[in-house]
Design a protein around this motif. Structure first.
Motif, mmCIF file in Angstrom:
data_model
loop_
_atom_site.group_PDB
_atom_site.id
_atom_site.type_symbol
_atom_site.label_atom_id
_atom_site.label_comp_id
_atom_site.label_asym_id
_atom_site.label_seq_id
_atom_site.Cartn_x
_atom_site.Cartn_y
_atom_site.Cartn_z
ATOM 1 N N CYS A 94 58.658 -4.097 5.572
ATOM 2 C CA CYS A 94 58.931 -3.775 6.964
ATOM 3 C C CYS A 94 60.397 -4.062 7.270
ATOM 4 O O CYS A 94 61.069 -4.792 6.548
ATOM 5 C CB CYS A 94 58.046 -4.570 7.904
ATOM 6 N N SER A 95 60.871 -3.457 8.327
ATOM 7 C CA SER A 95 62.213 -3.782 8.818
ATOM 8 C C SER A 95 62.173 -3.803 10.334
ATOM 9 O O SER A 95 61.296 -3.209 10.955
ATOM 10 C CB SER A 95 63.260 -2.786 8.319
ATOM 11 N N ALA A 96 63.120 -4.512 10.898
ATOM 12 C CA ALA A 96 63.194 -4.645 12.341
ATOM 13 C C ALA A 96 64.608 -4.370 12.808
ATOM 14 O O ALA A 96 65.578 -4.714 12.131
ATOM 15 C CB ALA A 96 62.760 -6.053 12.761
ATOM 16 N N GLN A 97 64.695 -3.739 13.942
ATOM 17 C CA GLN A 97 65.999 -3.368 14.472
ATOM 18 C C GLN A 97 66.113 -3.795 15.922
ATOM 19 O O GLN A 97 65.223 -3.551 16.721
ATOM 20 C CB GLN A 97 66.189 -1.854 14.369
ATOM 21 N N SER A 98 67.244 -4.425 16.213
ATOM 22 C CA SER A 98 67.552 -4.780 17.587
ATOM 23 C C SER A 98 68.679 -3.883 18.076
ATOM 24 O O SER A 98 69.561 -3.519 17.314
ATOM 25 C CB SER A 98 67.986 -6.245 17.673
ATOM 26 N N THR A 99 68.632 -3.537 19.323
ATOM 27 C CA THR A 99 69.705 -2.707 19.872
ATOM 28 C C THR A 99 70.721 -3.549 20.638
ATOM 29 O O THR A 99 71.638 -3.022 21.236
ATOM 30 C CB THR A 99 69.155 -1.642 20.822
ATOM 31 N N SER A 100 70.560 -4.860 20.561
ATOM 32 C CA SER A 100 71.434 -5.699 21.374
ATOM 33 C C SER A 100 72.477 -6.409 20.542
ATOM 34 O O SER A 100 72.259 -6.720 19.375
ATOM 35 C CB SER A 100 70.608 -6.753 22.123
ATOM 36 N N GLY A 101 73.603 -6.630 21.138
ATOM 37 C CA GLY A 101 74.646 -7.448 20.553
ATOM 38 C C GLY A 101 75.171 -6.953 19.234
ATOM 39 O O GLY A 101 75.085 -5.773 18.911
ATOM 40 N N GLY A 102 75.702 -7.857 18.458
ATOM 41 C CA GLY A 102 76.318 -7.488 17.193
ATOM 42 C C GLY A 102 75.350 -7.025 16.142
ATOM 43 O O GLY A 102 75.740 -6.459 15.134
ATOM 44 N N ARG A 103 74.063 -7.253 16.375
ATOM 45 C CA ARG A 103 73.082 -6.822 15.378
ATOM 46 C C ARG A 103 72.649 -5.382 15.625
ATOM 47 O O ARG A 103 71.847 -4.844 14.877
ATOM 48 C CB ARG A 103 71.851 -7.732 15.441
ATOM 49 N N GLY A 104 73.139 -4.806 16.684
ATOM 50 C CA GLY A 104 72.705 -3.464 17.024
ATOM 51 C C GLY A 104 72.911 -2.485 15.891
ATOM 52 O O GLY A 104 73.866 -2.580 15.141
ATOM 53 N N GLU A 105 72.038 -1.551 15.768
ATOM 54 C CA GLU A 105 72.076 -0.463 14.799
ATOM 55 C C GLU A 105 71.732 -0.900 13.375
ATOM 56 O O GLU A 105 71.704 -0.072 12.488
ATOM 57 C CB GLU A 105 73.461 0.228 14.783
ATOM 58 N N THR A 106 71.512 -2.152 13.137
ATOM 59 C CA THR A 106 71.218 -2.607 11.777
ATOM 60 C C THR A 106 69.744 -2.916 11.639
ATOM 61 O O THR A 106 69.161 -3.582 12.484
ATOM 62 C CB THR A 106 72.038 -3.864 11.444
ATOM 63 N N GLN A 107 69.153 -2.411 10.572
ATOM 64 C CA GLN A 107 67.779 -2.779 10.233
ATOM 65 C C GLN A 107 67.810 -3.994 9.310
ATOM 66 O O GLN A 107 68.548 -3.999 8.315
ATOM 67 C CB GLN A 107 67.056 -1.628 9.526
ATOM 68 N N TYR A 108 67.008 -4.978 9.641
ATOM 69 C CA TYR A 108 66.861 -6.160 8.800
ATOM 70 C C TYR A 108 65.469 -6.144 8.195
ATOM 71 O O TYR A 108 64.482 -5.903 8.893
ATOM 72 C CB TYR A 108 67.102 -7.428 9.620
ATOM 73 N N PHE A 109 65.414 -6.394 6.905
ATOM 74 C CA PHE A 109 64.190 -6.184 6.152
ATOM 75 C C PHE A 109 63.440 -7.477 5.864
ATOM 76 O O PHE A 109 64.043 -8.533 5.650
ATOM 77 C CB PHE A 109 64.496 -5.484 4.822
ATOM 78 N N GLY A 110 62.116 -7.343 5.849
ATOM 79 C CA GLY A 110 61.294 -8.447 5.408
ATOM 80 C C GLY A 110 61.292 -8.539 3.893
ATOM 81 O O GLY A 110 61.815 -7.648 3.203
ATOM 82 N N PRO A 111 60.693 -9.588 3.347
ATOM 83 C CA PRO A 111 60.688 -9.799 1.898
ATOM 84 C C PRO A 111 59.701 -8.927 1.142
ATOM 85 O O PRO A 111 59.708 -8.910 -0.085
ATOM 86 C CB PRO A 111 60.329 -11.274 1.757
ATOM 87 N N GLY A 112 58.842 -8.221 1.875
ATOM 88 C CA GLY A 112 57.899 -7.332 1.210
ATOM 89 C C GLY A 112 56.541 -7.971 0.971
ATOM 90 O O GLY A 112 56.397 -9.195 0.897
ATOM 91 N N THR A 113 55.534 -7.111 0.847
ATOM 92 C CA THR A 113 54.165 -7.521 0.530
ATOM 93 C C THR A 113 53.672 -6.679 -0.632
ATOM 94 O O THR A 113 53.665 -5.442 -0.556
ATOM 95 C CB THR A 113 53.229 -7.312 1.742
#
Lengths: 118, 115
Positions: A94-113
């Motif tokens: 899975c990945s999660a994306q925030s539209t706020s602040g400096g993290r905007g536009e970046t998907q951050y990924f989980g470690p996987g299952t």
């Protein structure tokens, strides 16, 4: 910062059972979460995109009744593989994306299952 | 249509030498570009991104990438490779008009750094 967790990290189940995988953004609010599937030595295949509080958007060829996605809060999304079969065995990320602040536009990924269906 | 090409399945380099992992993209308009690294049986770790501004982007672990609009490329570089850099590297692109934020990934490049 920007940590995404997944639980469980691996699961073995019998054919015909259902498996739920959780994806959490630990230190930010994720307005959008994504679910991917990855086969050995291959790239990621997007399965679906979910926005908090609304129905997920599934990619072509992905059965929405088989892969149930719930994005109940800004920090949690779940993927349930219903009536799992051996061909569903794979690495789910899975990945999660925030539209706020400096993290905007970046998907951050989980470690996987890692799912193995016997 | 948006797409990413990583022309090399495998890149081998000796420790201490510079490394380059190539990426070219196709997208309508100006892109958002990303590099991720994946270690065995793990998810993807974010390395760096290009959104706007300086074409040379610096990221984690000493990696950098240069956005070249005329060549539609975003090659990943590091001046001095480490054995611990050995991993699978993915380039990804997103169109600025994409409301869902979907990323399009390359097929990945396996980097092996020899001691």
């Amino acid at each position: 910062g920007a940590v995404v967790s997944q639980h469980p990290s691996w699961v073995i189940c019998k054919s015909g059972t259902s498996v739920k995988i959780e994806c959490r953004s630990l230190d930010f609010q994720a307005t959008t979460m994504f679910w991917y599937r990855q086969f050995p030595k291959q790239s990621l295949m997007l399965m679906a995109t979910s926005n908090e509080g609304s129905k997920a958007t599934y990619e072509q060829g992905v059965e929405k009744d088989k892969f149930l996605i719930n994005h109940a809060s800004l920090t949690l999304s779940t993927l349930t593989v219903t009536s799992a079969h051996p061909e569903d065995s794979s690495f789910y990320i899975c990945s999660a994306q925030s539209t706020s602040g400096g993290r905007g536009e970046t998907q951050y990924f989980g470690p996987g299952t890692r799912l193995l269906v016997l | 249509a948006q797409s990413v090409a990583q022309p090399e399945d495998q890149v081998n380099v000796a420790e201490g030498n510079p490394l380059t992992v190539k990426c070219t993209y196709s997208v309508s308009g100006n892109p958002y570009l990303f590099w991720y690294v994946q270690y065995p049986n793990r998810g993807l770790q974010f390395l760096l991104k290009y959104i706007t501004g300086d074409n040379l982007v610096k990221g984690s672990y000493g990696f950098e990438a240069e956005f070249n609009k005329s060549q539609t490329s975003f090659h990943l570089k590091k001046p001095s490779a480490l054995v611990s850099d050995s991993a699978l590297y993915f380039c990804a692109v997103r169109g600025r008009g994409s409301t869902l934020g979907r990323l399009y990934f390359g097929r990945g490049t396996q980097l092996t750094v020899w001691p």
